[in-house]
Design an enzyme around this catalytic site. Structure first.
Site, PDB file in Angstrom:
ATOM      1  N   HIS A   1      50.322 -25.548  48.456  1.00  0.00           N
ATOM      2  CA  HIS A   1      51.658 -25.318  48.825  1.00  0.00           C
ATOM      3  C   HIS A   1      52.384 -25.267  47.367  1.00  0.00           C
ATOM      4  CE1 HIS A   1      51.701 -29.581  47.670  1.00  0.00           C
ATOM      5  NE2 HIS A   1      50.862 -29.668  48.750  1.00  0.00           N
TER       6      HIS A   1
ATOM      7  N   HIS B   1      51.446 -27.645  44.429  1.00  0.00           N
ATOM      8  CA  HIS B   1      50.418 -26.862  43.660  1.00  0.00           C
ATOM      9  C   HIS B   1      50.713 -25.877  42.775  1.00  0.00           C
ATOM     10  CE1 HIS B   1      48.054 -28.429  47.289  1.00  0.00           C
ATOM     11  NE2 HIS B   1      47.526 -29.144  46.460  1.00  0.00           N
TER      12      HIS B   1
ATOM     13  N   GLN C   1      35.452 -38.789  48.467  1.00  0.00           N
ATOM     14  CA  GLN C   1      36.796 -39.431  48.205  1.00  0.00           C
ATOM     15  C   GLN C   1      37.251 -39.723  49.661  1.00  0.00           C
ATOM     16  OE1 GLN C   1      38.711 -36.109  45.798  1.00  0.00           O
ATOM     17  NE2 GLN C   1      40.429 -36.840  47.015  1.00  0.00           N
TER      18      GLN C   1
ATOM     19  N   LYS D   1      52.594 -36.162  40.654  1.00  0.00           N
ATOM     20  CA  LYS D   1      52.861 -37.697  40.563  1.00  0.00           C
ATOM     21  C   LYS D   1      52.986 -38.334  42.021  1.00  0.00           C
ATOM     22  CE  LYS D   1      55.963 -37.217  36.410  1.00  0.00           C
ATOM     23  NZ  LYS D   1      57.325 -37.411  35.898  1.00  0.00           N
ATOM     24  N   LYS D   2      53.024 -37.308  42.813  1.00  0.00           N
ATOM     25  CA  LYS D   2      53.037 -37.602  44.226  1.00  0.00           C
ATOM     26  C   LYS D   2      51.533 -38.829  44.709  1.00  0.00           C
ATOM     27  CE  LYS D   2      51.880 -35.891  48.434  1.00  0.00           C
ATOM     28  NZ  LYS D   2      51.300 -36.856  49.272  1.00  0.00           N
ATOM     29  N   ASP D   3      50.497 -38.456  44.055  1.00  0.00           N
ATOM     30  CA  ASP D   3      49.308 -39.300  43.936  1.00  0.00           C
ATOM     31  C   ASP D   3      49.370 -39.986  42.719  1.00  0.00           C
ATOM     32  OD1 ASP D   3      47.928 -38.243  46.306  1.00  0.00           O
ATOM     33  OD2 ASP D   3      47.938 -36.471  45.288  1.00  0.00           O
TER      34      ASP D   3
ATOM     35  N   GLN E   1      46.331 -42.311  41.763  1.00  0.00           N
ATOM     36  CA  GLN E   1      45.325 -41.272  41.132  1.00  0.00           C
ATOM     37  C   GLN E   1      45.551 -40.785  39.729  1.00  0.00           C
ATOM     38  OE1 GLN E   1      43.672 -37.823  43.600  1.00  0.00           O
ATOM     39  NE2 GLN E   1      44.943 -36.557  42.471  1.00  0.00           N
TER      40      GLN E   1
ATOM     41  N   LEU F   1      56.063 -32.523  49.237  1.00  0.00           N
ATOM     42  CA  LEU F   1      55.138 -31.656  50.090  1.00  0.00           C
ATOM     43  C   LEU F   1      53.643 -32.300  49.989  1.00  0.00           C
ATOM     44  CD1 LEU F   1      56.349 -28.242  48.580  1.00  0.00           C
ATOM     45  CD2 LEU F   1      57.129 -29.407  50.758  1.00  0.00           C
ATOM     46  N   SER F   2      52.802 -31.700  50.951  1.00  0.00           N
ATOM     47  CA  SER F   2      51.263 -32.324  51.107  1.00  0.00           C
ATOM     48  C   SER F   2      50.679 -31.463  51.971  1.00  0.00           C
ATOM     49  CB  SER F   2      51.553 -33.970  51.742  1.00  0.00           C
ATOM     50  OG  SER F   2      50.111 -34.003  52.214  1.00  0.00           O
TER      51      SER F   2
HETATM   52  O1  PAF Z   1      44.452 -34.714  44.506  1.00  0.00           O
HETATM   53  C1  PAF Z   1      43.617 -34.062  44.954  1.00  0.00           C
HETATM   54  O2  PAF Z   1      43.906 -32.995  45.640  1.00  0.00           O
HETATM   55  C2  PAF Z   1      42.489 -34.403  44.723  1.00  0.00           C
HETATM   56  O3  PAF Z   1      42.201 -35.875  44.834  1.00  0.00           O
HETATM   57  C3  PAF Z   1      41.703 -33.785  43.435  1.00  0.00           C
HETATM   58  C4  PAF Z   1      42.137 -34.384  42.214  1.00  0.00           C
HETATM   59  C5  PAF Z   1      41.576 -32.241  43.628  1.00  0.00           C
HETATM   60  C6  PAF Z   1      40.004 -34.324  43.647  1.00  0.00           C
HETATM   61  O4  PAF Z   1      39.340 -34.169  44.630  1.00  0.00           O
END
Ligand code: PAF
Length: 271
Positions: free
Chosen positions: A30, A33, A57, A145-147, A150, A181-182
């Site tokens: 989206h 990305h 994950q 930054k949404k994640d 992570q 957006l997700s």
């Molecule tokens: O943020 C994501 O889409 C995933 O966690 C990643 C970093 C591609 C790892 O699978």
């Protein structure tokens, strides 16, 4: 643009290149990305995007099987964005043995907040990101930054394991109503979208209130009044992801919860 399927093909294609920008994704691309890809395009000679829904994950019972898959559309988006290579491996290309060397997320920061509600999630994220880094060998890698947790843990992995990669953090992209957006937004019904909008409203409220109120619990109380989701956590953390009781400079406010059966996360930073 070339589509590559195996680590060997990637190695072969990228041999001799030393200015590679890498955007790891799980596909269903989206605008969020796209903003990572555009930044990578502006800063590097070669841009590589990976599309891989990483099984390790996802926890038992999560949405691994139904995670949105839109490879054809993703390929078009990458082509228009002038990506050089898309890496689309199979699970068996990335996980070649059942008894492999494992990466563990840090015991504290990897197991609070997201890691508390999704124990082991970050082990899987770091495992796949390290593999991808070792295959693509980028100079820079781009994460949203949404994640936020992570992003923090990937930066920590780079530091702890002495990886020679610059991690570029990219701003959250929101729709015109404020919804972050997700790829998972595609699960939401029209009514659920309205409920999901309360997340960014609550975050904005927290930012407003924090100019006068520093007590995190008081701000949380007000946020809960506007939230129309099944809240898992509201947290305030500093830049090192330490949970805070009092708002300070550069505090990030995080929300996670369910709208129907869809789990959403979002955050905003108080500057
Ligand atoms: O943020 C994501 O889409 C995933 O966690 C990643 C970093 C591609 C790892 O699978």
């Amino acid at each position: 643009m070339t589509i590559l399927h195996t680590p060997q093909e990637v190695r072969e294609a990228l041999k001799g290149h030393s200015n590679i920008g890498f955007v790891p994704t799980m596909g269903a691309l989206h605008q969020g990305h796209l903003s990572l890809i555009q930044k990578a395009r502006a800063q590097n000679d070669i841009v590589v995007v990976s599309i891989f829904v990483n099984p390790t994950q996802f926890l038992e019972g999560e949405d691994f099987d139904k995670y949105p898959k839109k490879l054809e559309a993703d390929i078009k988006i990458c082509k228009v964005a002038n990506v050089d290579y898309i890496f689309v491996p199979n699970i068996s290309d990335m996980y070649t043995t059942l008894d492999e060397v494992l990466i563990k997320a840090p015991k504290v920061k990897g197991y609070i907040l997201e890691g508390h509600f999704r124990p082991g999630h970050f082990d899987g994220v770091l495992q796949i990101v390290l593999k991808l880094f070792n295959i693509v060998k980028p100079q820079r890698a781009y994460f949203g930054k949404k994640d936020a947790q992570q992003l923090y843990l990937i930066k920590q992995m780079v530091k702890d394991l002495f990886l020679d990669i610059e991690i570029v953090a990219c701003d959250i992209v929101r729709d015109k109503n404020g919804l972050a957006l997700s790829s998972r937004n595609s699960y939401l019904s029209a009514q659920e979208i309205q409920q999901a909008l309360s997340i960014s409203k609550a975050l904005k409220l927290a930012l407003q209130l924090s100019t006068t109120i520093k007590d995190v619990n008081k701000i949380k109380e007000e946020m809960l009044k506007v939230l129309q989701i099944d809240v898992q956590y509201i947290a305030f953390v500093d830049e090192e992801f330490n949970p805070l009781d009092t708002v300070q400079h550069k505090t990030t406010v995080l929300i996670a919860g369910y709208v129907g059966t869809t789990r959403l996360i979002d955050n905003m930073t108080i500057n």
